[in-house]
Design a protein around this motif. Sequence first.
Motif, PDB file in Angstrom:
ATOM      1  N   LEU A 229     -89.064 -52.223  -6.682  1.00  0.00           N
ATOM      2  CA  LEU A 229     -90.319 -51.276  -5.878  1.00  0.00           C
ATOM      3  C   LEU A 229     -90.229 -49.764  -5.771  1.00  0.00           C
ATOM      4  CD1 LEU A 229     -91.899 -54.251  -3.663  1.00  0.00           C
ATOM      5  CD2 LEU A 229     -92.936 -53.623  -5.223  1.00  0.00           C
ATOM      6  N   ILE A 230     -89.064 -49.770  -5.326  1.00  0.00           N
ATOM      7  CA  ILE A 230     -88.672 -48.345  -5.586  1.00  0.00           C
ATOM      8  C   ILE A 230     -88.899 -47.530  -6.484  1.00  0.00           C
ATOM      9  CG2 ILE A 230     -86.712 -46.841  -4.614  1.00  0.00           C
ATOM     10  CD1 ILE A 230     -85.342 -48.916  -3.955  1.00  0.00           C
ATOM     11  N   PHE A 231     -89.367 -48.112  -7.860  1.00  0.00           N
ATOM     12  CA  PHE A 231     -89.466 -47.509  -9.086  1.00  0.00           C
ATOM     13  C   PHE A 231     -90.764 -47.015  -8.722  1.00  0.00           C
ATOM     14  CE2 PHE A 231     -84.515 -48.299 -10.535  1.00  0.00           C
ATOM     15  CZ  PHE A 231     -84.038 -46.778 -11.022  1.00  0.00           C
ATOM     16  N   ILE A 232     -91.343 -47.850  -8.747  1.00  0.00           N
ATOM     17  CA  ILE A 232     -93.142 -48.359  -8.496  1.00  0.00           C
ATOM     18  C   ILE A 232     -93.705 -47.952  -7.935  1.00  0.00           C
ATOM     19  CG2 ILE A 232     -94.824 -49.952  -8.681  1.00  0.00           C
ATOM     20  CD1 ILE A 232     -92.494 -52.671  -9.596  1.00  0.00           C
TER      21      ILE A 232
ATOM     22  N   GLU B 172    -107.399 -46.099 -12.208  1.00  0.00           N
ATOM     23  CA  GLU B 172    -108.258 -45.368 -12.867  1.00  0.00           C
ATOM     24  C   GLU B 172    -107.553 -46.252 -14.517  1.00  0.00           C
ATOM     25  OE1 GLU B 172    -109.016 -41.345 -15.457  1.00  0.00           O
ATOM     26  OE2 GLU B 172    -107.811 -41.294 -13.463  1.00  0.00           O
ATOM     27  N   ASN B 173    -108.909 -46.550 -15.948  1.00  0.00           N
ATOM     28  CA  ASN B 173    -108.308 -47.359 -16.818  1.00  0.00           C
ATOM     29  C   ASN B 173    -107.433 -48.361 -16.315  1.00  0.00           C
ATOM     30  OD1 ASN B 173    -109.588 -44.992 -17.644  1.00  0.00           O
ATOM     31  ND2 ASN B 173    -107.442 -44.284 -18.116  1.00  0.00           N
ATOM     32  N   ARG B 174    -107.452 -49.297 -15.291  1.00  0.00           N
ATOM     33  CA  ARG B 174    -107.138 -50.282 -15.626  1.00  0.00           C
ATOM     34  C   ARG B 174    -107.745 -51.551 -15.772  1.00  0.00           C
ATOM     35  NH1 ARG B 174    -103.578 -47.377 -16.270  1.00  0.00           N
ATOM     36  NH2 ARG B 174    -101.663 -46.696 -14.413  1.00  0.00           N
ATOM     37  N   ARG B 175    -107.352 -52.279 -15.900  1.00  0.00           N
ATOM     38  CA  ARG B 175    -108.450 -53.289 -16.679  1.00  0.00           C
ATOM     39  C   ARG B 175    -108.395 -54.841 -15.326  1.00  0.00           C
ATOM     40  NH1 ARG B 175    -105.122 -55.438 -20.745  1.00  0.00           N
ATOM     41  NH2 ARG B 175    -106.649 -54.650 -22.092  1.00  0.00           N
ATOM     42  N   MET B 176    -109.622 -54.612 -15.183  1.00  0.00           N
ATOM     43  CA  MET B 176    -109.809 -56.399 -13.828  1.00  0.00           C
ATOM     44  C   MET B 176    -110.039 -57.710 -14.005  1.00  0.00           C
ATOM     45  SD  MET B 176    -110.031 -54.752 -11.052  1.00  0.00           S
ATOM     46  CE  MET B 176    -108.740 -52.867 -11.781  1.00  0.00           C
ATOM     47  N   LEU B 177    -110.365 -57.421 -15.857  1.00  0.00           N
ATOM     48  CA  LEU B 177    -110.054 -59.305 -16.554  1.00  0.00           C
ATOM     49  C   LEU B 177    -110.123 -58.695 -17.944  1.00  0.00           C
ATOM     50  CD1 LEU B 177    -113.962 -59.310 -15.645  1.00  0.00           C
ATOM     51  CD2 LEU B 177    -112.310 -61.033 -14.163  1.00  0.00           C
TER      52      LEU B 177
ATOM     53  N   ILE C 178    -100.354 -51.848 -12.219  1.00  0.00           N
ATOM     54  CA  ILE C 178    -101.736 -50.329 -11.623  1.00  0.00           C
ATOM     55  C   ILE C 178    -100.180 -49.459 -11.882  1.00  0.00           C
ATOM     56  CG2 ILE C 178    -101.996 -48.875 -10.135  1.00  0.00           C
ATOM     57  CD1 ILE C 178    -102.582 -51.959  -8.580  1.00  0.00           C
ATOM     58  N   ARG C 179     -98.625 -49.526 -11.738  1.00  0.00           N
ATOM     59  CA  ARG C 179     -98.036 -48.552 -11.536  1.00  0.00           C
ATOM     60  C   ARG C 179     -97.688 -47.944 -13.269  1.00  0.00           C
ATOM     61  NH1 ARG C 179     -96.243 -44.525 -13.270  1.00  0.00           N
ATOM     62  NH2 ARG C 179     -93.257 -44.220 -12.679  1.00  0.00           N
ATOM     63  N   TYR C 180     -97.364 -48.895 -14.024  1.00  0.00           N
ATOM     64  CA  TYR C 180     -97.585 -48.265 -15.594  1.00  0.00           C
ATOM     65  C   TYR C 180     -98.842 -48.605 -17.078  1.00  0.00           C
ATOM     66  CZ  TYR C 180     -93.168 -48.081 -14.159  1.00  0.00           C
ATOM     67  OH  TYR C 180     -91.521 -47.160 -13.164  1.00  0.00           O
ATOM     68  N   GLY C 181     -99.601 -49.315 -16.478  1.00  0.00           N
ATOM     69  CA  GLY C 181    -100.396 -50.164 -16.901  1.00  0.00           C
ATOM     70  C   GLY C 181    -100.447 -50.450 -18.098  1.00  0.00           C
TER      71      GLY C 181
END
Length: 444
Positions: A210-213, A221-226, A289-292
């Motif tokens: 989590l420190i890195f994240i 942005e550009n993160r899929r939900m489904l 969310i952090r790395y997509g």
Amino acid sequence: MEKVPVAEGVELLAVKLDESQITPSHYDPHKYRDVPNPTSTLGTFVHVMKSALGIGILSVPYAFKNGGLVFGVLGAFFFAMLCSHSAHILVSTSYKICKKERLPVLGFGETVEKACANGPPAVRVLGTTLRNIIDWYLMLTTVVVFIVFVGTTLREVVNFRTGWDWSDRTYILLVGVPILLITQIREIKYLVPFSAIAGFLILANIVISLIFIFQEPLTLENRRMLPTASTVAPYMGIVYFALDATSLIFPLENQMRNPQHYLGCPGIVNLNYICLAILYSFFGAVGYIRYGDDVESSIILNFPTENVLVSCIQVLSAVAVLFSIGLIFYVPTEIAWKKLHSKVPKAWNGLAQSGLRLAMLALNIAAACGIPHLGTFMGLLGAVLNPILALWIPLIVDTVYRWPNEFGRLRWRLAKNVALCCFGLFLLVTGTISSVKNIIELYK
């Protein structure tokens, strides 16, 4: 008073007897267990938590890449509920059988056998066969994959940091020494500190990750939900198999000082899977969310390799798995010992049990050193057998024991069991296809 009959395979657990006449309707199996070294409720919770919380959580952000944020969170809670449900129907059915037949305790295979014996005539002949299959599968459950992981992980870290060129086999043989000591512990109660340390190390890994994240602001942005049709199966495979710990359900519950705390509300199982669902959902979501779409199969691979914290995560993961091996090893050794102990003179029991554990560990280490890419093939075996053991068998036990008139209004329990069996078939097929593809890629 006539002695309470004890099913084959549970003779190691003494039975408390009194002189009062007890009818089956008033017989409480929990009161007739006499466990020499019972595990406390807290100790059992630690074991249950550790059994379903491993290094697989580092792959959950990749699962969210396939499943999407909304489906990923909902799916984590669904699979946690599914694992909890499997534990509930297995243990509760076992309790009903014990109460009916006045037995103090039953194991996994014995519960399946007795359930079939109490079921419709067509399935009664299958009971012994299913029990033997389950016992042999659990007995042949190896710790090879875990030994290989510890050895290769330490080789990567140590060789990278020191410039040494030691082989995987060298590290596997070196870690065999502490594993030898841990696997000689015969009581689940005395394995609690190891599970507690392993769980703490996994949580430390999560904190470091989590420190890195959170080093940069997170964006949706550009993160899929489904998920898409092609990505839903990989998501399910990762999350479900990361949460599953079916093989330890009975060994842990049968050794409790207060087994009535295992199920129920809140109960150990329910609390455990609620905590895990929240943890998996949070870590999977923020990692994705952090790395997509760039998130790797293990989120460690997204971190800069030169950073010493990355090496810390790897070492902590290796040590956590090392300390978990004793609990994993308990199941096959106990089943093997129950099949052998009647053939060993009582005076030699201690030495024979130590020899059995040493021999089984030696076979595991030899396989880890001598069979290349064994983990990939073990993945195929797990993809085929885990849905059967973790989902189909509990559903079969519940169905045949309730047959024909105990499924509730409109037979809703039967409909539920059939639907979950179909879902288990989906997991089996998709998991097998994925594992076969991995083997093909390995030998291309």
